[in-house]
Design an enzyme around this catalytic site. Structure first.
Site, PDB file in Angstrom:
ATOM      1  N   HIS A   1      10.452  -0.454  -0.375  1.00 55.56           N
ATOM      2  CA  HIS A   1      10.928  -1.496  -1.395  1.00 55.56           C
ATOM      3  C   HIS A   1      11.254  -2.934  -0.723  1.00 55.56           C
ATOM      4  CE1 HIS A   1      13.704  -2.601  -4.840  1.00 55.56           C
ATOM      5  NE2 HIS A   1      14.259  -3.449  -3.885  1.00 55.56           N
ATOM      6  N   GLU A   2      11.746  -3.164   0.343  1.00 53.28           N
ATOM      7  CA  GLU A   2      12.045  -4.358   0.948  1.00 53.28           C
ATOM      8  C   GLU A   2      10.704  -4.969   1.387  1.00 53.28           C
ATOM      9  OE1 GLU A   2      15.062  -5.532   0.711  1.00 53.28           O
ATOM     10  OE2 GLU A   2      15.776  -3.717  -0.035  1.00 53.28           O
ATOM     11  N   HIS A  10       9.141  -6.805  -1.297  1.00 51.01           N
ATOM     12  CA  HIS A  10      10.086  -8.190  -1.723  1.00 51.01           C
ATOM     13  C   HIS A  10       9.157  -9.128  -1.174  1.00 51.01           C
ATOM     14  CE1 HIS A  10      12.986  -7.029  -4.547  1.00 51.01           C
ATOM     15  NE2 HIS A  10      13.627  -6.287  -3.845  1.00 51.01           N
ATOM     16  N   GLU A  18      12.709  -6.714  -8.831  1.00 46.28           N
ATOM     17  CA  GLU A  18      13.357  -5.518  -8.388  1.00 46.28           C
ATOM     18  C   GLU A  18      12.588  -4.129  -8.851  1.00 46.28           C
ATOM     19  OE1 GLU A  18      15.940  -4.629  -5.959  1.00 46.28           O
ATOM     20  OE2 GLU A  18      15.881  -6.721  -5.648  1.00 46.28           O
TER      21      GLU A  18
END
Length: 268
Positions: free
Chosen positions: A142-143, A146, A200
């Site tokens: 997930h990070e 980004h 997100e």
């Protein structure tokens, strides 16, 4: 006349931006066009992020909380190595980024990947949630997503265009402080927050695919956010939050798992 101008505000604000596609869509189909402030380059954002990152590491080192748990750091590096091998499915140039993982001893339930591939985990998120490797891979993916999508640069671009837009509409309408504050709120909830929630969701989906391609169970995304939901207190409504609600996030991930399940099976 005032209502008409307010409705046009997002378009006025985006006038100084350019449309870019930072990543390929992947199996999860993340293909939203992004608007970036044309005078702000990826390299400039990477430099700003590197300065912030180095300051954070220096502070942690001075406090003697940097990389003190060698076993956990080794675990994080192993998972990161597997995930980074798969980034070229979304962004080929990311393979050559100077990837790095650091661990800070803290009770915070947090982790991040700064622009350019600098990953930071806090021990609290692993220890307090008793995360499995599969769940760590979901957070890290997930990070990383980004960073791949340059959401940091996009956020800075939104902040700039938001400020520019409220200044323009304020001068056009002769707004006082109270009315300008209302205009700021209209921009925040009509332009900034929906895009942040979209970012997100994109990170959730790309992270899910990265983890699956690296051989980590897709179902771990669901158990991860279930743990996060239990740990959260006083969660704000999704409409007023930059993060999707836990229930909405879990449902979206469950709906997407069939798309990445074949990738996970192939990686096993």
């Amino acid at each position: 006349m005032r209502i008409r101008l307010l409705c046009c505000l997002p378009f006025m604000a985006l006038a100084s931006c350019e449309t870019v596609n930072t990543t390929q869509g992947g199996a999860v189909g993340v293909d939203r066009s992004q608007y970036m402030f044309s005078a702000l380059s990826s390299a400039e954002v990477d430099q700003m992020a590197a300065e912030s990152y180095n300051e954070m590491l220096a502070e942690a080192k001075a406090a003697k909380v940097l990389n003190t748990d060698t076993a956990m750091l080794k675990r994080l590096n192993r998972i990161a190595d597997q995930l980074v091998k798969e980034v070229d499915h979304f962004r080929p140039d990311a393979k050559s980024w100077n990837w790095e993982v650091n661990l800070i001893k803290s009770d915070q339930l947090n982790a991040s990947c700064m622009p350019g591939g600098k990953i930071i985990f806090f021990t609290g998120i692993v220890d307090k949630l008793q995360l499995t490797d599969d769940e760590i891979a979901q957070i890290m993916g997930h990070e990383i997503a980004h960073a791949l999508r340059e959401h940091g640069r996009e956020a800075i671009s939104r902040a700039y265009t938001t400020q520019m837009g409220t200044q323009v509409i304020g001068s056009l309408l002769g707004l006082g402080d109270g009315a300008r504050q209302a205009a700021d709120m209209a921009v925040q909830y009509g332009l900034t927050l929906p895009n942040s929630r979209s970012n997100e969701t994109e990170a959730d989906l790309i992270g899910l695919e990265l983890a699956a391609r690296a051989g980590y169970k897709p179902e771990a995304a669901v158990t991860l956010w279930q743990k996060m939901a239990r740990a959260a207190e006083g969660e704000p409504p999704a409409f007023l939050s930059t993060h999707p609600s836990s229930s909405g996030r879990i449902q979206n991930l469950q709906n997407t798992i069939p798309k990445v399940q074949p990738l996970y099976e192939a990686a096993r």
